[in-house]
Design a protein around this motif. Structure first.
Motif, short mmCIF file in Angstrom:
data_model
loop_
_atom_site.label_atom_id
_atom_site.label_comp_id
_atom_site.label_asym_id
_atom_site.label_seq_id
_atom_site.Cartn_x
_atom_site.Cartn_y
_atom_site.Cartn_z
N LEU A 1 0.85 -1.19 0.00
CA LEU A 1 0.00 0.00 0.00
C LEU A 1 0.88 1.23 0.00
N SER A 2 0.44 2.29 -0.69
CA SER A 2 1.22 3.53 -0.69
C SER A 2 0.28 4.74 -0.73
N PHE A 3 0.58 5.72 0.12
CA PHE A 3 -0.10 7.01 0.11
C PHE A 3 0.65 8.02 -0.76
N ASP A 4 1.82 7.67 -1.25
CA ASP A 4 2.67 8.59 -2.01
C ASP A 4 2.03 8.92 -3.36
N HIS A 5 1.77 10.22 -3.59
CA HIS A 5 1.19 10.64 -4.87
C HIS A 5 2.08 10.23 -6.04
N ALA A 6 3.38 10.23 -5.85
CA ALA A 6 4.31 9.88 -6.92
C ALA A 6 4.17 8.42 -7.35
N ASP A 7 3.66 7.57 -6.47
CA ASP A 7 3.48 6.15 -6.80
C ASP A 7 2.22 5.89 -7.63
N GLN A 8 1.23 6.78 -7.53
CA GLN A 8 -0.05 6.55 -8.19
C GLN A 8 0.14 6.62 -9.71
N GLN A 9 -0.35 5.61 -10.40
CA GLN A 9 -0.16 5.48 -11.85
C GLN A 9 -1.40 6.02 -12.56
N LEU A 10 -1.31 7.29 -12.97
CA LEU A 10 -2.44 8.00 -13.55
C LEU A 10 -3.09 7.25 -14.71
N ASP A 11 -2.29 6.66 -15.57
CA ASP A 11 -2.87 5.96 -16.72
C ASP A 11 -3.74 4.78 -16.27
N VAL A 12 -3.29 4.05 -15.28
CA VAL A 12 -4.06 2.91 -14.76
C VAL A 12 -5.34 3.40 -14.10
N ILE A 13 -5.21 4.41 -13.27
CA ILE A 13 -6.36 4.94 -12.55
C ILE A 13 -7.39 5.51 -13.52
N THR B 1 -16.07 2.96 -15.32
CA THR B 1 -16.92 2.60 -14.19
C THR B 1 -18.33 3.17 -14.35
N TYR B 2 -19.26 2.65 -13.55
CA TYR B 2 -20.62 3.18 -13.57
C TYR B 2 -20.70 4.57 -12.95
N TRP B 3 -19.74 4.94 -12.10
CA TRP B 3 -19.83 6.22 -11.41
C TRP B 3 -19.11 7.36 -12.11
N SER B 4 -18.22 7.07 -13.05
CA SER B 4 -17.54 8.17 -13.76
C SER B 4 -17.23 7.80 -15.21
N PRO B 5 -18.21 7.29 -15.94
CA PRO B 5 -17.94 6.88 -17.33
C PRO B 5 -17.45 8.05 -18.18
N GLY B 6 -16.34 7.82 -18.88
CA GLY B 6 -15.81 8.83 -19.77
C GLY B 6 -15.08 9.98 -19.10
N ILE B 7 -14.76 9.86 -17.83
CA ILE B 7 -14.09 10.96 -17.13
C ILE B 7 -12.78 11.31 -17.84
N PRO B 8 -12.54 12.59 -18.09
CA PRO B 8 -11.30 12.99 -18.76
C PRO B 8 -10.06 12.72 -17.88
N ARG B 9 -8.95 12.42 -18.52
CA ARG B 9 -7.70 12.15 -17.81
C ARG B 9 -7.29 13.36 -16.96
N GLU B 10 -7.48 14.55 -17.50
CA GLU B 10 -7.11 15.77 -16.77
C GLU B 10 -7.93 15.92 -15.49
N THR B 11 -9.18 15.51 -15.53
CA THR B 11 -10.04 15.59 -14.35
C THR B 11 -9.56 14.61 -13.28
N VAL B 12 -9.16 13.41 -13.70
CA VAL B 12 -8.63 12.43 -12.75
C VAL B 12 -7.34 12.96 -12.11
N ALA B 13 -6.47 13.53 -12.92
CA ALA B 13 -5.22 14.09 -12.39
C ALA B 13 -5.50 15.19 -11.37
N LYS B 14 -6.45 16.06 -11.66
CA LYS B 14 -6.81 17.15 -10.74
C LYS B 14 -7.40 16.58 -9.45
#
Length: 140
Positions: A5-17, A24-37
């Motif tokens: 487990l990691s809380f480090d933002h640097a570890d989070q893999q934006l492309d995977v996320i 998903t049913y809760w955020s279909p089509g969410i833009p990559r920039e929105t996820v990053a923000k």
């Protein structure tokens, strides 16, 4: 297999996320920039396999004083059924910056059992809660 487990933002893999959340049913089509923000403004945790691949994610939107909203909890296919989502949620609940909060909230349509094991319950007074809900906001 062991996981980290990691809380480090640097570890989070934006492309995977982003790839996971966009389908998903809760955020279909969410833009990559929105996820990053969203990641930048949240307390995040990831689950990583032995090979370094990110296989899970969760985040908390919070003022770190009174309120927290748990969001975007997922485990990728092939890694479910091992309690990893529950471990992430418990780690977030136990995080030093999340102590003393008056209210935690979340929304789910299919994982009530996971959250109940971590102490979440149905709203005691749903009539006092209100929302603005825009479920199709990311659809063209």
């Amino acid at each position: 297999m062991s996981y980290r487990l990691s809380f480090d933002h640097a570890d989070q893999q934006l492309d995977v996320i982003h790839a996971y959340l966009a389908q998903t049913y809760w955020s279909p089509g969410i833009p990559r920039e929105t996820v990053a923000k969203a990641i930048k403004g949240s307390l995040c945790i990831g689950v990583f396999a032995e090979d370094g691949a990110q296989v899970g994610f969760a985040r908390v939107i919070t003022d770190r004083a009174t309120f927290a909203y748990l969001a975007d909890v997922f485990i990728v296919d092939g890694h479910g059924g091992q309690g990893l989502a529950q471990k992430m949620v418990r780690a977030l609940l136990d995080h030093s910056e999340m102590q003393g909060l008056r209210r935690w909230m979340l929304a789910t349509s299919d994982a009530h059992g996971v959250y109940e094991k971590c102490g979440f319950t149905a709203l005691a007074n749903p009539d006092i809660m209100m929302e603005i809900n825009r479920p199709d906001i990311y659809q063209g």
